[in-house]
Design a protein around this motif. Structure first.
Motif, PDB file in Angstrom:
ATOM      1  N   ARG A  10     -12.043   4.666  -8.167  1.00  0.00           N
ATOM      2  CA  ARG A  10     -13.016   5.767  -8.115  1.00  0.00           C
ATOM      3  C   ARG A  10     -12.611   6.901  -9.054  1.00  0.00           C
ATOM      4  O   ARG A  10     -11.427   7.078  -9.354  1.00  0.00           O
ATOM      5  N   GLY A  18       0.491   5.310  -6.635  1.00  0.00           N
ATOM      6  CA  GLY A  18      -0.043   4.284  -5.714  1.00  0.00           C
ATOM      7  C   GLY A  18      -1.107   3.444  -6.401  1.00  0.00           C
ATOM      8  O   GLY A  18      -1.096   2.207  -6.307  1.00  0.00           O
ATOM      9  N   ASN A  19      -2.017   4.092  -7.123  1.00  0.00           N
ATOM     10  CA  ASN A  19      -3.058   3.359  -7.875  1.00  0.00           C
ATOM     11  C   ASN A  19      -2.406   2.456  -8.915  1.00  0.00           C
ATOM     12  O   ASN A  19      -2.823   1.326  -9.124  1.00  0.00           O
ATOM     13  N   TYR A 129     -21.159   1.884   1.053  1.00  0.00           N
ATOM     14  CA  TYR A 129     -20.001   1.770   0.143  1.00  0.00           C
ATOM     15  C   TYR A 129     -19.538   0.308  -0.046  1.00  0.00           C
ATOM     16  O   TYR A 129     -19.440  -0.187  -1.164  1.00  0.00           O
ATOM     17  N   ASP A 136     -20.399  -4.985  -7.038  1.00  0.00           N
ATOM     18  CA  ASP A 136     -19.555  -4.806  -8.241  1.00  0.00           C
ATOM     19  C   ASP A 136     -18.845  -6.108  -8.595  1.00  0.00           C
ATOM     20  O   ASP A 136     -18.725  -6.479  -9.758  1.00  0.00           O
ATOM     21  N   GLY A 148      -5.094  -2.683  -3.920  1.00  0.00           N
ATOM     22  CA  GLY A 148      -4.095  -2.476  -2.886  1.00  0.00           C
ATOM     23  C   GLY A 148      -4.561  -3.047  -1.546  1.00  0.00           C
ATOM     24  O   GLY A 148      -5.729  -3.423  -1.381  1.00  0.00           O
ATOM     25  N   ASP A 150      -5.154  -1.693   1.230  1.00  0.00           N
ATOM     26  CA  ASP A 150      -6.167  -0.913   1.964  1.00  0.00           C
ATOM     27  C   ASP A 150      -7.588  -1.391   1.684  1.00  0.00           C
ATOM     28  O   ASP A 150      -8.505  -1.082   2.436  1.00  0.00           O
ATOM     29  N   GLN A 151      -7.778  -2.153   0.612  1.00  0.00           N
ATOM     30  CA  GLN A 151      -9.130  -2.618   0.255  1.00  0.00           C
ATOM     31  C   GLN A 151      -9.496  -3.951   0.897  1.00  0.00           C
ATOM     32  O   GLN A 151     -10.608  -4.446   0.721  1.00  0.00           O
ATOM     33  N   GLU A 184       1.667  -3.241  -3.238  1.00  0.00           N
ATOM     34  CA  GLU A 184       0.327  -3.240  -2.623  1.00  0.00           C
ATOM     35  C   GLU A 184       0.141  -2.117  -1.597  1.00  0.00           C
ATOM     36  O   GLU A 184      -0.972  -1.761  -1.243  1.00  0.00           O
ATOM     37  N   ILE A 186       1.903   1.650  -1.162  1.00  0.00           N
ATOM     38  CA  ILE A 186       2.894   2.668  -1.516  1.00  0.00           C
ATOM     39  C   ILE A 186       2.790   3.805  -0.499  1.00  0.00           C
ATOM     40  O   ILE A 186       1.723   4.408  -0.338  1.00  0.00           O
ATOM     41  N   MET A 195       0.352   6.872   0.179  1.00  0.00           N
ATOM     42  CA  MET A 195       0.182   7.808  -0.928  1.00  0.00           C
ATOM     43  C   MET A 195      -1.309   7.918  -1.222  1.00  0.00           C
ATOM     44  O   MET A 195      -1.981   6.916  -1.394  1.00  0.00           O
TER      45      MET A 195
HETATM   46  P1  TYM Z   1      -9.534   3.816  -4.788  1.00  0.00           P
HETATM   47  O1  TYM Z   1     -10.153   4.659  -5.828  1.00  0.00           O
HETATM   48  O2  TYM Z   1      -9.372   4.386  -3.453  1.00  0.00           O
HETATM   49  O3  TYM Z   1      -8.111   3.309  -5.170  1.00  0.00           O
HETATM   50  C1  TYM Z   1      -7.855   2.659  -6.380  1.00  0.00           C
HETATM   51  C2  TYM Z   1      -6.894   1.508  -6.222  1.00  0.00           C
HETATM   52  O4  TYM Z   1      -5.585   1.985  -5.915  1.00  0.00           O
HETATM   53  C3  TYM Z   1      -5.099   1.323  -4.763  1.00  0.00           C
HETATM   54  N1  TYM Z   1      -4.286   2.267  -3.984  1.00  0.00           N
HETATM   55  C4  TYM Z   1      -3.062   1.981  -3.532  1.00  0.00           C
HETATM   56  N2  TYM Z   1      -2.288   0.874  -3.643  1.00  0.00           N
HETATM   57  C5  TYM Z   1      -1.061   0.904  -3.077  1.00  0.00           C
HETATM   58  N3  TYM Z   1      -0.593   1.991  -2.396  1.00  0.00           N
HETATM   59  C6  TYM Z   1      -1.335   3.114  -2.264  1.00  0.00           C
HETATM   60  N4  TYM Z   1      -0.850   4.172  -1.614  1.00  0.00           N
HETATM   61  C7  TYM Z   1      -2.633   3.154  -2.847  1.00  0.00           C
HETATM   62  N5  TYM Z   1      -3.621   4.067  -2.916  1.00  0.00           N
HETATM   63  C8  TYM Z   1      -4.615   3.520  -3.615  1.00  0.00           C
HETATM   64  C9  TYM Z   1      -6.340   0.897  -3.983  1.00  0.00           C
HETATM   65  O5  TYM Z   1      -6.054  -0.172  -3.125  1.00  0.00           O
HETATM   66  C10 TYM Z   1      -7.264   0.528  -5.107  1.00  0.00           C
HETATM   67  O6  TYM Z   1      -6.980  -0.771  -5.567  1.00  0.00           O
HETATM   68  N6  TYM Z   1     -13.119   0.829  -3.223  1.00  0.00           N
HETATM   69  C11 TYM Z   1     -12.200   0.996  -4.323  1.00  0.00           C
HETATM   70  C12 TYM Z   1     -12.877   1.147  -5.671  1.00  0.00           C
HETATM   71  C13 TYM Z   1     -13.817   0.037  -6.004  1.00  0.00           C
HETATM   72  C14 TYM Z   1     -13.476  -1.316  -6.281  1.00  0.00           C
HETATM   73  C15 TYM Z   1     -14.694  -1.978  -6.532  1.00  0.00           C
HETATM   74  C16 TYM Z   1     -12.260  -2.000  -6.335  1.00  0.00           C
HETATM   75  C17 TYM Z   1     -15.165   0.125  -6.100  1.00  0.00           C
HETATM   76  N7  TYM Z   1     -15.690  -1.068  -6.398  1.00  0.00           N
HETATM   77  C18 TYM Z   1     -14.725  -3.339  -6.839  1.00  0.00           C
HETATM   78  C19 TYM Z   1     -12.305  -3.368  -6.655  1.00  0.00           C
HETATM   79  C20 TYM Z   1     -13.521  -4.007  -6.879  1.00  0.00           C
HETATM   80  C21 TYM Z   1     -11.384   2.250  -4.045  1.00  0.00           C
HETATM   81  O7  TYM Z   1     -11.756   3.083  -3.285  1.00  0.00           O
HETATM   82  O8  TYM Z   1     -10.319   2.415  -4.735  1.00  0.00           O
END
Ligand code: TYM
Length: 324
Positions: A10, A18-19, A129, A136, A148, A150-151, A184, A186, A195
């Protein structure tokens, strides 16, 4: 056939560690393997599902693209684009919403968390969402998604939608799986939860200086004396040790168990390793920032390539659903 991959982040700000470790590392690995065709976007439409600022959104979606390029995503190898420029994602999401129930969406942990965070913004966009996210991925018939942990609940929804669409309309959507990295999950630097950009003091920015990283890592709460049961903060510290100074992690763990560990020594060793790892990224980012024409070109060409694939899928779905 090459396996297709899609992922997105996003446009809520610059990327944090983390990302980078949870998503971008996986995106890079798949991009650099000849077995995959990779598409990576900035999920700017998803950004409007929670309160946002118009100018910041405009700026941030470009920052994410610049972060991608600085991290090593390569427009020669991957399709890099902005979600909003491929309106097929939105069209397919509406068709998908006909096979997803309100109850299923309301029960997702991510939906509940966001409603708690923004009690006055519990909108239809927020409820939708995961459906847009499924679109997508499936508009490219992608089978692998580097994100990560969380998804995972969102990917489960995407699989359910793919199954339902295939059953009802005879489409051939794959059931997308997550591609996991070592990072995956953090943890937050506060010693509580993960994070996250929205939690102050929880994250390291990819552009942080050594001083900033040192200050942040030193702020991880650790007991004054080593030894005994590990607190959440100490566990977090060792997680970073495993990721960044894996050769020395065991040695520090032994010191912890013996009660001789100086936390500040471990913390500073981790900070230096993180900084060292981020330096090439930071240098590349400066170069790319000074060439905005190149960024424009990447965004424009990415959208064209993405549209060519997405429009085919949407046409096929319209036919199968009796809309064409
Ligand atoms: P978003 O924007 O919240 O986060 C982006 C990516 O970073 C990963 N992530 C983490 N991984 C490990 N530890 C952490 N603390 C941490 N924080 C964030 C998330 O898992 C993610 O991979 N819904 C998605 C965006 C999206 C998307 C998609 C992803 C929209 N359409 C289609 C894949 C396919 C999201 O909110 O990511």
């Amino acid at each position: 056939m090459e396996k297709r991959v899609l992922s997105g982040i996003r446009a809520t700000g610059r990327l944090h560690l983390g990302n980078f470790l949870g998503a971008v590392m996986g995106m890079l690995e798949l991009q650099n393997s000849p077995d995959y065709e990779t598409l990576y976007m900035v999920a700017d439409v998803h950004t409007i599902t929670t309160p946002f600022n118009i100018e910041e959104l405009r700026k941030n979606r470009r920052e994410v693209i610049i972060d991608y390029l600085a991290a090593g995503l390569d427009p020669e190898k991957s399709v890099i684009f902005q979600q909003s420029e491929v309106s097929e994602h939105l069209e397919l999401a509406f068709y998908f919403s006909s096979v997803a129930t309100i109850a299923r969406m309301q029960h997702l942990p991510t939906f509940k968390e966001k409603v708690k965070q923004y009690p006055h913004h519990s909108t239809m966009a927020l409820l939708n969402y995961p459906i847009l996210m499924a679109s997508d991925i499936l508009v490219y018939k992608a089978g692998l998604v580097p994100v990560g942990i969380d998804q995972e609940p969102h990917l489960e929804v995407a699989r359910e939608i793919a199954r339902k669409m295939n059953q009802l309309y005879g489409t051939d959507f794959p059931e997308p799986k997550r591609f996991a990295t070592k990072g995956e999950y953090i943890p937050s630097l506060t010693g509580e939860g993960k994070m996250s950009k929205t939690v102050a003091g929880s994250f390291i920015n990819l552009t942080d200086s050594l001083e900033e990283i040192r200050k942040k890592i030193r702020s991880i709460p650790t007991a004054t004396h080593a030894g005994g049961e590990m607190s959440e903060g100490v566990k977090t510290l060792f997680k970073f040790a495993e990721l960044y100074i894996s050769n020395e992690a065991e040695k520090y763990k032994e010191e912890f168990n013996k009660g001789t560990l100086q936390f500040v020594t471990l913390k500073d060793a981790i900070s230096e390793a993180i900084y060292r790892d981020l330096q090439p990224f930071q240098e590349r980012r400066k170069k790319i920032e000074s060439d905005q024409k190149y960024v424009d070109k990447v965004i424009k060409e990415g959208a064209q390539k993405a549209r060519a694939i997405a429009s085919k899928t949407v046409k096929e779905v319209r036919k199968k659903m009796g809309l064409l």
